[in-house]
Design a protein around this motif. Structure first.
Motif, PDB file in Angstrom:
ATOM      1  N   UNK A  33       0.795  -1.216   0.000  1.00  0.00           N
ATOM      2  CA  UNK A  33       0.000   0.000   0.000  1.00  0.00           C
ATOM      3  C   UNK A  33       0.830   1.269   0.000  1.00  0.00           C
ATOM      4  N   UNK A  34       0.319   2.258  -0.710  1.00  0.00           N
ATOM      5  CA  UNK A  34       0.866   3.612  -0.664  1.00  0.00           C
ATOM      6  C   UNK A  34      -0.263   4.514  -0.196  1.00  0.00           C
ATOM      7  N   UNK A  35      -0.129   5.054   0.995  1.00  0.00           N
ATOM      8  CA  UNK A  35      -1.166   5.850   1.627  1.00  0.00           C
ATOM      9  C   UNK A  35      -0.920   7.330   1.350  1.00  0.00           C
ATOM     10  N   UNK A  36      -1.932   8.014   0.857  1.00  0.00           N
ATOM     11  CA  UNK A  36      -1.784   9.433   0.521  1.00  0.00           C
ATOM     12  C   UNK A  36      -2.920  10.239   1.139  1.00  0.00           C
ATOM     13  N   UNK A  37      -2.554  11.321   1.796  1.00  0.00           N
ATOM     14  CA  UNK A  37      -3.515  12.249   2.388  1.00  0.00           C
ATOM     15  C   UNK A  37      -2.729  13.459   2.871  1.00  0.00           C
ATOM     16  N   UNK A  38      -3.424  14.427   3.449  1.00  0.00           N
ATOM     17  CA  UNK A  38      -2.750  15.643   3.916  1.00  0.00           C
ATOM     18  C   UNK A  38      -2.293  15.547   5.369  1.00  0.00           C
ATOM     19  N   UNK A  39      -2.936  14.701   6.178  1.00  0.00           N
ATOM     20  CA  UNK A  39      -2.649  14.649   7.614  1.00  0.00           C
ATOM     21  C   UNK A  39      -1.602  13.579   7.916  1.00  0.00           C
ATOM     22  N   UNK A  40      -0.381  14.040   8.113  1.00  0.00           N
ATOM     23  CA  UNK A  40       0.729  13.094   8.283  1.00  0.00           C
ATOM     24  C   UNK A  40       0.586  12.259   9.548  1.00  0.00           C
ATOM     25  N   UNK A  41       0.085  12.839  10.623  1.00  0.00           N
ATOM     26  CA  UNK A  41      -0.054  12.073  11.858  1.00  0.00           C
ATOM     27  C   UNK A  41      -0.996  10.886  11.671  1.00  0.00           C
TER      28      UNK A  41
END
Length: 247
Positions: A33-41
């Motif tokens: 998986x490659x997880x992408x979003x704006x919230x790094x935490x």
């Protein structure tokens, strides 16, 4: 062995809701998986949970409304894994409001995330998939992409657009063995309603949704089903909603 095993899957909007549930579902079936979003935490926490359970996951902080960042995401995946098998364009926002309130900035945000974000996601992976003559692009729309509800005119417009774009991609790329899937969730327990700025509308929407909503895992299973079909089978469209949801 699941047909998902060892497939490299990018998921946008992976920090919560459908994206997070899909990541967990696919990780359990052996996807990389490659997880992408704006919230790094949130991404870090999800990565750690997946790895603790024996799954494989990396992440990259990404704003889907940025063409440059989405291109960087695609390049990062190729650098890390050498291939991209599946792109799940899941990120979305839903700041509902009547048109008469003229919330133009919110309209712009929905267009940037819900439409451009999907297009940028496709652009980030399509050249590679075309070169390989295989791949799978999954776009998350909504039941609002089939029906228009009060205060949903712009949101529904963006989700109708996702339907049209996905069908256009299917028509253009089926000969290249690129599969397309449109997933249209009904009422799901997610954070989407948090983006509604009208206090009364937000409260009413949350109250109505809580009466019928189902878990994001329901959509995750649908996405997994589409991915795990044999390469010569394309599940082009699914509507998944609560049994008791009327519209």
């Amino acid at each position: 062995m699941s047909n998902i095993q060892d497939k490299v899957v990018i998921i946008t909007g992976a920090s919560s809701g459908i994206g997070e549930a899909t990541a967990k579902e696919l990780a359990a079936k052996g996807a990389k998986l490659v997880l992408a979003a704006r919230r790094e935490d949130r991404l870090q926490k999800l990565q750690q949970e997946i790895q603790k359970d024996g799954g494989q996951a990396i992440y990259k902080v990404t704003d889907v409304a940025s063409h440059e960042q989405m291109e960087e995401l695609g390049a990062y995946v190729l650098e890390e894994f050498g291939k991209i098998d599946v792109m799940v364009n899941n990120a979305g926002v839903m700041p509902l409001s009547p048109l008469s309130q003229l919330k133009v900035k919110e309209w712009d945000t929905m267009i940037d995330v819900n439409i451009k974000g999907v297009l940028y996601g496709m652009a980030a992976v399509l050249p590679f998939m075309r070169a390989r003559k295989e791949g799978h692009i999954i776009n998350v729309s909504s039941i609002a992409g089939h029906l228009v509800f009060p205060a949903s005119a712009v949101y529904s417009g963006t989700k109708f657009a996702v339907r049209a774009i996905t069908e256009g991609l299917r028509l253009e790329e089926h000969a290249n063995n690129i599969r397309t899937t449109l997933i249209s969730p009904g009422t799901i327990a997610t954070e989407l309603l948090d983006s509604i700025s009208d206090v009364e509308l937000k409260a009413a929407s949350i109250e109505a949704n809580q009466k019928v909503q189902i878990a994001p895992a329901s959509i995750a299973r649908a996405i997994a089903f589409a991915i795990e079909q044999p390469a010569d089978v394309a599940v082009n469209e699914m509507i998944v909603r609560p049994t008791i949801q009327e519209l």
